[in-house]
Design a protein around this motif. Structure first.
Motif, short mmCIF file in Angstrom:
data_model
loop_
_atom_site.label_atom_id
_atom_site.label_comp_id
_atom_site.label_asym_id
_atom_site.label_seq_id
_atom_site.Cartn_x
_atom_site.Cartn_y
_atom_site.Cartn_z
N VAL A 25 -12.48 9.66 -6.14
CA VAL A 25 -11.43 9.73 -6.83
C VAL A 25 -10.90 8.14 -6.77
CG1 VAL A 25 -8.83 10.48 -6.36
CG2 VAL A 25 -10.80 11.86 -5.88
N SER A 26 -10.51 7.61 -7.92
CA SER A 26 -10.06 6.27 -8.30
C SER A 26 -8.47 6.04 -8.31
CB SER A 26 -10.92 5.86 -9.51
OG SER A 26 -10.52 4.48 -9.68
N LEU A 27 -7.73 5.60 -7.34
CA LEU A 27 -6.42 5.78 -7.47
C LEU A 27 -5.76 4.29 -7.55
CD1 LEU A 27 -4.12 7.72 -5.08
CD2 LEU A 27 -3.81 5.32 -4.92
N ASP A 28 -4.68 4.22 -8.37
CA ASP A 28 -4.03 3.05 -8.40
C ASP A 28 -2.49 3.26 -8.70
OD1 ASP A 28 -5.05 -0.14 -8.80
OD2 ASP A 28 -3.03 0.17 -9.80
N ILE A 29 -1.58 2.35 -8.22
CA ILE A 29 -0.15 2.60 -8.68
C ILE A 29 0.07 2.30 -9.75
CG2 ILE A 29 0.32 0.33 -7.97
CD1 ILE A 29 2.80 1.62 -6.59
#
Length: 221
Positions: free
Chosen positions: A97-101
């Motif tokens: 799961v690749s998360l960024d704001i």
């Protein structure tokens, strides 16, 4: 002075390198460039960024090659680390799961990791890491949480304290104090250990570069 290399020429070069090396990530990068890559992709793939991620992957393969659940990459930007994790045969990772704001990151990350999106092994999420509840995470609690940008957090100990007890973590920071966006830099590896305060420490190391040293810890909250 010669003009800059056109995007279509770069695309052809990358396709050629992919054919020469058989490297699937290079082929995926070529595909992304062909679709119109963002200007900061050159930073995401520069030698320092890739060296630190290569160090991370190599260390993880030695310490925790089979995380017990999905791997969450926080502050993941364009999904380069996710691509490297899923491409490495030494690792057994069910899903990244690749998360960024930044909402512009998820579409780029999914193009770069299109093969893994199709297989269900990669998902890009737009969210603030500070507001995550890993105990109620979709798909179950992570087997590993990776944060390579601890220097950008306002309160590293406070963020760590809010994570589930026993959660496996891989954390990086650095001593690059002169960067204005770096709010929690540490002067040395021991200072990083103290800042984070892991209950179990499986790996600690430092990777020097020209302008700064990157620190990494792998262990359990």
């Amino acid at each position: 002075m010669s003009s800059a290399l056109p995007a279509d020429a770069l695309y052809d070069i990358l396709r050629g390198v992919a054919a020469l090396t058989g490297d699937a990530i290079v082929a995926d990068l070529a595909r992304l460039v062909g679709k119109g890559a963002p200007s900061d992709l050159s930073i995401a793939f520069n030698h320092k960024q890739i060296a630190s991620k290569r160090w991370l992957v190599d260390s993880l393969a030695e310490v925790l090659p089979k995380p017990d659940g999905p791997v969450w990459v926080l502050g993941a930007w364009h999904g380069v680390l996710g691509a490297m994790l899923l491409a490495d045969d030494r690792l057994t990772i069910p899903r990244v799961v690749s998360l960024d704001i930044d909402p512009d990151c998820a579409p780029i990350a999914e193009i770069l990791n299109h093969r893994h999106v199709a297989s269900g092994r990669f998902r890009a999420v737009t969210a603030d890491m500070m507001g995550l509840d890993f105990e109620r995470a979709e798909g179950g609690q992570p087997g590993l949480v990776i944060n390579t940008s601890c220097e950008h957090l306002d309160d590293v100990p406070g963020w760590i304290a809010g994570l589930p007890a026993g959660l496996p973590l891989l954390l990086q920071s650095n001593d690059y104090f002169r960067e204005p966006d770096h709010r929690s830099c540490v002067p040395a590896l021991d200072a990083f250990k103290e800042q984070v305060g892991l209950s179990e420490l499986w790996f600690s190391g430092a990777l020097p570069s020209k302008n700064y040293t990157r620190f990494m810890l792998i262990g359990r909250r």
